[in-house]
Design an enzyme around this catalytic site. Sequence first.
Site, PDB file in Angstrom:
ATOM      1  N   LYS A 169       0.857  -1.197   0.000  1.00  0.00           N
ATOM      2  CA  LYS A 169       0.000   0.000   0.000  1.00  0.00           C
ATOM      3  C   LYS A 169       0.888   1.240   0.000  1.00  0.00           C
ATOM      4  O   LYS A 169       1.477   1.610   1.010  1.00  0.00           O
ATOM      5  CB  LYS A 169      -0.901   0.066   1.241  1.00  0.00           C
ATOM      6  CG  LYS A 169      -1.906   1.219   1.113  1.00  0.00           C
ATOM      7  CD  LYS A 169      -2.331   1.825   2.414  1.00  0.00           C
ATOM      8  CE  LYS A 169      -1.623   3.075   2.805  1.00  0.00           C
ATOM      9  NZ  LYS A 169      -1.742   4.251   1.934  1.00  0.00           N
ATOM     10  N   GLY A 200      -4.806   3.120  -1.633  1.00  0.00           N
ATOM     11  CA  GLY A 200      -5.946   3.504  -0.791  1.00  0.00           C
ATOM     12  C   GLY A 200      -5.467   4.317   0.384  1.00  0.00           C
ATOM     13  O   GLY A 200      -4.291   4.694   0.454  1.00  0.00           O
ATOM     14  N   GLY A 202      -4.677   5.207   4.464  1.00  0.00           N
ATOM     15  CA  GLY A 202      -4.101   4.506   5.606  1.00  0.00           C
ATOM     16  C   GLY A 202      -5.152   3.908   6.529  1.00  0.00           C
ATOM     17  O   GLY A 202      -5.089   2.716   6.853  1.00  0.00           O
ATOM     18  N   PRO A 203      -6.141   4.728   6.953  1.00  0.00           N
ATOM     19  CA  PRO A 203      -7.123   4.179   7.898  1.00  0.00           C
ATOM     20  C   PRO A 203      -7.938   3.021   7.333  1.00  0.00           C
ATOM     21  O   PRO A 203      -8.484   2.220   8.100  1.00  0.00           O
ATOM     22  CB  PRO A 203      -8.015   5.395   8.189  1.00  0.00           C
ATOM     23  CG  PRO A 203      -7.141   6.575   7.935  1.00  0.00           C
ATOM     24  CD  PRO A 203      -6.251   6.185   6.795  1.00  0.00           C
ATOM     25  N   VAL A 205      -7.045   0.889   3.964  1.00  0.00           N
ATOM     26  CA  VAL A 205      -6.192  -0.177   3.421  1.00  0.00           C
ATOM     27  C   VAL A 205      -5.019  -0.487   4.363  1.00  0.00           C
ATOM     28  O   VAL A 205      -4.733  -1.656   4.656  1.00  0.00           O
ATOM     29  CB  VAL A 205      -5.677   0.202   2.001  1.00  0.00           C
ATOM     30  CG1 VAL A 205      -4.694  -0.832   1.488  1.00  0.00           C
ATOM     31  CG2 VAL A 205      -6.856   0.326   1.043  1.00  0.00           C
ATOM     32  N   GLY A 206      -4.357   0.568   4.868  1.00  0.00           N
ATOM     33  CA  GLY A 206      -3.219   0.351   5.767  1.00  0.00           C
ATOM     34  C   GLY A 206      -3.651  -0.402   7.025  1.00  0.00           C
ATOM     35  O   GLY A 206      -3.002  -1.377   7.425  1.00  0.00           O
ATOM     36  N   GLU A 244      10.154   1.891  10.383  1.00  0.00           N
ATOM     37  CA  GLU A 244      11.112   2.964  10.056  1.00  0.00           C
ATOM     38  C   GLU A 244      10.349   4.266  10.273  1.00  0.00           C
ATOM     39  O   GLU A 244       9.482   4.619   9.470  1.00  0.00           O
ATOM     40  CB  GLU A 244      11.543   2.870   8.590  1.00  0.00           C
ATOM     41  CG  GLU A 244      12.205   1.581   8.202  1.00  0.00           C
ATOM     42  CD  GLU A 244      13.550   1.370   8.870  1.00  0.00           C
ATOM     43  OE1 GLU A 244      14.129   2.350   9.375  1.00  0.00           O
ATOM     44  OE2 GLU A 244      13.999   0.223   8.895  1.00  0.00           O
ATOM     45  N   CYS A 278      13.456  11.585   6.450  1.00  0.00           N
ATOM     46  CA  CYS A 278      13.458  11.151   7.855  1.00  0.00           C
ATOM     47  C   CYS A 278      14.841  11.263   8.484  1.00  0.00           C
ATOM     48  O   CYS A 278      14.969  11.470   9.673  1.00  0.00           O
ATOM     49  CB  CYS A 278      12.901   9.738   7.979  1.00  0.00           C
ATOM     50  SG  CYS A 278      13.556   8.601   6.778  1.00  0.00           S
ATOM     51  N   GLU A 372       9.707  16.447  14.816  1.00  0.00           N
ATOM     52  CA  GLU A 372      10.075  16.249  13.420  1.00  0.00           C
ATOM     53  C   GLU A 372       9.197  17.190  12.578  1.00  0.00           C
ATOM     54  O   GLU A 372       7.990  16.986  12.467  1.00  0.00           O
ATOM     55  CB  GLU A 372       9.831  14.794  13.005  1.00  0.00           C
ATOM     56  CG  GLU A 372      10.299  14.542  11.592  1.00  0.00           C
ATOM     57  CD  GLU A 372      10.111  13.098  11.132  1.00  0.00           C
ATOM     58  OE1 GLU A 372       9.016  12.540  11.347  1.00  0.00           O
ATOM     59  OE2 GLU A 372      11.054  12.542  10.559  1.00  0.00           O
TER      60      GLU A 372
END
Length: 464
Positions: A169, A200, A202-203, A205-206, A244, A278, A372
């Site tokens: 995803k 898709g 995150g909420p 498909v993830g 990560e 990152c 961050e």
Amino acid sequence: MNRDSLYIGGRWVPASSGETIAVENPATEETLAHVPAGSAEDVDRAVAAARAAFDDWAATPMAERGAVLGKLHEALSARAGEIARTVGLELGAPLKVAKAVQAGLPLTVLRGYADLAAQPVEEETAGHSLIVREPVGVVGAITPWNYPLHQVVAKVAAALAAGCTVVLKPSELTPLVAYLLLDAADEAGLPAGVLNLVPGTGPVVGAAIAAHPDVDMVSFTGSTATGRAVSHAAADRIARVALELGGKSANVILEDADVTKAVKVGVGNAFLNSGQTCTAWTRMLVHRSHYDAAVELAASAAEAYRTGDPFDESTRLGPLVSAAQRDRVRGFIDRADARLVTGNAPVPDKGYFVPATVFADVDPDSELAQEEIFGPVLSIIPFDDDDHAVRIANNSRYGLAGGVWGSPERALAVARRMRTGAVDLNGAPFNPVAPFGGYKQSGFGRELGVHGLTEFQQTKAIQR
Ligand code: NDP
């Protein structure tokens, strides 16, 4: 390639619902394309395809898997120009960065895994035991938008080399380049079900991937907050997780450093990819004897960063990926309680641009030094001696990367004391086969090289 489909079981197939996601060009605010918004039902289908393909792929000798990855590399290399252009459009990466890093790096990583798999290492023994490494199973790969092909390839190439099958995803903000990878996989003849794509949100498909009972491992790159949610979901079934996550890396410029070079390279590192990296060295720690000079050097280096059209060769700073990301970054700048050294350069009216921004005299405990930001914002902090520098560098809940500048032995001694997954001494370049990953809330697990491959393996002891 079929951008209105999912790729499941070796075929382009329609999504279960007609819902779509609009992909935006962050430099122009125009819609570039639409991709399907996958559902939990689509994830079920993709996981079933990956499961069905697993036994054969796992039983394929590693050298043969390496040969397949070699073909994938060939097919993807033929698309290098299209990859750079696509990432330029969907992320806003300046063309030079898009070519060298966004397209170049994943191709290098993929080639590396093809070569690594082509020459499998001898199996280990320990006393009367044979130590066997086996693929972990079906892997769910959830990736972010900042290096949209590299993050995908770092997971997919290692997992496939190890003998795992994958459900991918990509980020909903930058899904288009993943289509180029699947297109190349289709052309290269990857066996059906070995690599599946479900774009898709995150909420939906993830989260479905993270909680799926038939996903053996979730490999996630993104924010620490989402990494925590993924970890919770996988914990219920004791599925393996590799995370990560974010970073707030320190670039330590010691008393005996080449200050001019350290600042120039440090600014370049902090602003690469509009600061959406990152590993970005977002905290520049400078020995007090060089502090004023370093602040001045950093300001003039930052002022040379022209924002604008990513496809203009003279642009060094593209937009941020989205309006939400731009607003988030502006929020940090507006709330900052430090000396603004530079940051008021004009930016285009259209697009999600933020100018290169440098703050000095930043309190190491402040929001600016702790959070961050993920934008072109550099914080400069003075220190008195090496111990003080190490204390400030380690004063972070993150630990992903870092830099140290100074005489080789002294810089190495400081690097050893930094609680972080990687440190570059005196500007040593990124190494795509060195283990990559975090300490503390930057996550766990390692990507790239041999360490990245073993992440996707189980270890079995057979006593003889
Ligand atoms: P996220 O962590 O939300 O996104 C990373 C991936 O996780 C995306 O594919 C996202 O989907 C997916 N995701 C979101 N929610 C869930 C969930 N509940 N379960 C499973 N997967 C999920 O990062 P953001 O894009 O929101 O960025 C926010 C901040 O995160 C940035 O400002 C930056 O600080 C940090 N970040 C760090 C990165 C890194 O490399 N360390 C990379 C990206 C962000 P979707 O497509 O819907 O976004």
